[in-house]
Design an enzyme around this catalytic site. Structure first.
Site, mmCIF file in Angstrom:
data_model
loop_
_atom_site.group_PDB
_atom_site.id
_atom_site.type_symbol
_atom_site.label_atom_id
_atom_site.label_comp_id
_atom_site.label_asym_id
_atom_site.label_seq_id
_atom_site.Cartn_x
_atom_site.Cartn_y
_atom_site.Cartn_z
ATOM 1 N N TYR A 118 -42.880 109.630 48.919
ATOM 2 C CA TYR A 118 -41.959 108.902 48.029
ATOM 3 C C TYR A 118 -42.247 109.333 46.598
ATOM 4 O O TYR A 118 -43.407 109.485 46.211
ATOM 5 C CB TYR A 118 -42.191 107.392 48.166
ATOM 6 C CG TYR A 118 -41.431 106.582 47.130
ATOM 7 C CD1 TYR A 118 -40.147 106.114 47.397
ATOM 8 C CD2 TYR A 118 -41.996 106.305 45.879
ATOM 9 C CE1 TYR A 118 -39.436 105.397 46.442
ATOM 10 C CE2 TYR A 118 -41.282 105.598 44.919
ATOM 11 C CZ TYR A 118 -40.013 105.146 45.217
ATOM 12 O OH TYR A 118 -39.308 104.445 44.270
ATOM 13 N N GLU A 206 -34.941 108.579 42.133
ATOM 14 C CA GLU A 206 -35.735 108.121 43.280
ATOM 15 C C GLU A 206 -35.509 109.111 44.407
ATOM 16 O O GLU A 206 -34.388 109.246 44.900
ATOM 17 C CB GLU A 206 -35.330 106.709 43.694
ATOM 18 C CG GLU A 206 -36.287 106.125 44.718
ATOM 19 C CD GLU A 206 -35.967 104.679 45.074
ATOM 20 O OE1 GLU A 206 -34.787 104.374 45.351
ATOM 21 O OE2 GLU A 206 -36.904 103.865 45.083
#
Ligand code: GDP
Ligand code: MN
Length: 397
Positions: A118, A206
């Site tokens: 991530y 993101e």
């Protein structure tokens, strides 16, 4: 302004970030053509078909599917295009899928297992610095990781004067447990990603997942990109990336007439001049037990035409039970605003079915109050801020 995944990836690629390659398609036939073309350039027969909507969690909702040949690609694309996709991030009724991204399969087998990380970049408002957040636990719900295993989320703050230093990029690669070629590629990836964030005037990146492929390459498989609306004037090309069908229609209309409007959940419509006063007004409504239906800054020139436009926007929200107008007359005189309110009210006729509470303070406030009070309309005037908020409460309860 939010971008679709395929647009976000294009922005990233423009700054040298390695992305999972793909082609956007609006029909199943276009998807098959895209698949053929991708096979020519990438060599892979397998494709992943991804719904393009402004919401995450698409995989869980059935909006991301693997196709192992062109027949499967057609079936999968046909099923996803036009579907009403429901994910944890969409409204309960879901969002209609108008297009898909057909992308190369990057989870191919090889020397090692692919692994998902991530990574996001955002502004830490507390420290006034950009921050890279990253974790070994990519691919899934990062919120769940933050809750259950917060120690697995790392942050790296970047000094705005120095920019991202190379030791910081290496630290990210190290904390993600990488070595060898993957380590090196990750440092390049992080540097390019940060360059893209600053260069595109983004307010959020993101990338979940960032993939380490089985042959140690680092690739952006997903991209959630939010650009700062206030910077669009210096990136005019980005304006074309706006998808109006994904945006709140009232906010779109407000922008087209130059009003700052943000839709909110509550039932008290607000019309205020100045963003600071608008926020203070929302606070006071909350404190008095109410709930604002919107943020609306009508700006410095609160004349009749502008007030009328603002009324029309606020009244589009059926939840609105009362409207609070809070104007400070500094440059603009209060009596002119009051006249504007009365004129707009009369022009709108039956459109206004809710009580209106007006607080005008500043130059000629007394004349303005007189004007409102003697207008014979369903408009209550207030002098003090608290008095206005209390009258609103009375009106909605
Ligand atoms: P999201 O669910 O909206 O966050 O969409 P993502 O773009 O993150 O995709 C969801 C999941 O699809 C990823 O976490 C991967 O597990 C899977 N996925 C994405 N690309 C590929 C691919 O090329 N091959 C395979 N097998 N799976 C993929
Ligand atoms: Mn994702």
């Amino acid at each position: 302004m939010n971008l679709h995944e395929y647009q976000g990836k294009e922005v990233l690629a423009g700054f040298g970030v390695t992305i999972q390659r793909g082609i956007v398609a609006k029909t199943a036939a276009e998807a098959v053509a895209a698949g053929k073309k991708l096979t020519e350039t990438t060599g892979t027969e397998w494709h992943i078909v991804k719904a393009q909507i402004h919401a995450g969690g698409r995989g869980k909702g059935g909006g991301v599917k693997l196709a192992k040949n062109l027949d499967e690609l057609e079936t999968v694309a046909d099923a996803i295009i036009g579907m009403q996709l429901i994910t944890p991030q969409t409204p309960p009724e879901g969002k209609k899928v108008n297009q898909v991204l057909v992308a190369e399969d990057v989870y191919y087998p090889g020397a090692s297992e692919p692994s998902e990380f991530y990574m996001s970049i955002l502004l830490n408002r507390g420290t006034g610095k950009n921050m890279i957040m990253y974790s070994t636990e990519g691919g899934m719900d990062i919120e769940a990781v933050a809750e259950a295993t917060p120690h697995l989320i790392f942050t790296e703050e970047i000094d705005p004067a120095l920019g991202l230093m190379s030791f910081q990029a290496r630290k990210v690669a190290f904390n993600l447990g990488l070595s060898g070629a993957a380590f090196k590629d990750m440092t390049k990836f992080v540097s390019a990603l940060y360059k893209a964030y600053v260069g595109s005037d983004a307010s959020l990146f993101e990338i979940n997942p960032v993939l380490k492929t089985s042959d140690d390459r680092i690739i952006a498989v997903d991209a959630k990109v939010t650009l700062d609306d206030n910077s669009l004037f210096r990136n005019p090309d980005f304006e074309a990336l706006r998808d109006l069908s994904e945006e709140n229609p009232v906010e779109v209309e407000a922008r087209s007439v130059g009003l700052n409007y943000v839709d909110l959940e509550g039932n008290v419509g607000c019309m205020v001049n100045g963003a600071g006063l608008a926020m203070a007004t929302m606070d006071l409504i909350k404190q008095a037990g109410g709930d604002p239906a919107n943020f609306l800054d009508v700006g410095g020139t609160a004349d009749a035409a502008r007030v009328e436009t603002a009324f029309r926007l606020i009244l589009k929200d059926p939840a609105v039970k009362a409207i609070l107008i809070n104007i400070f007359g500094g440059i603009v005189r209060c009596d002119r605003v009051a006249q504007g309110i009365v004129d707009a009210y009369k022009n709108l006729g039956d459109a206004i079915q809710v009580p209106i509470i007006v607080r005008l303070q500043g130059t000629n406030a007394d004349i303005a109050k007189e004007l409102i009070d003697s207008s014979g309309l369903n408009v209550l005037s207030a002098t003090a801020f608290q008095e206005a908020a209390d009258k609103v409460q009375e009106a909605i309860s």
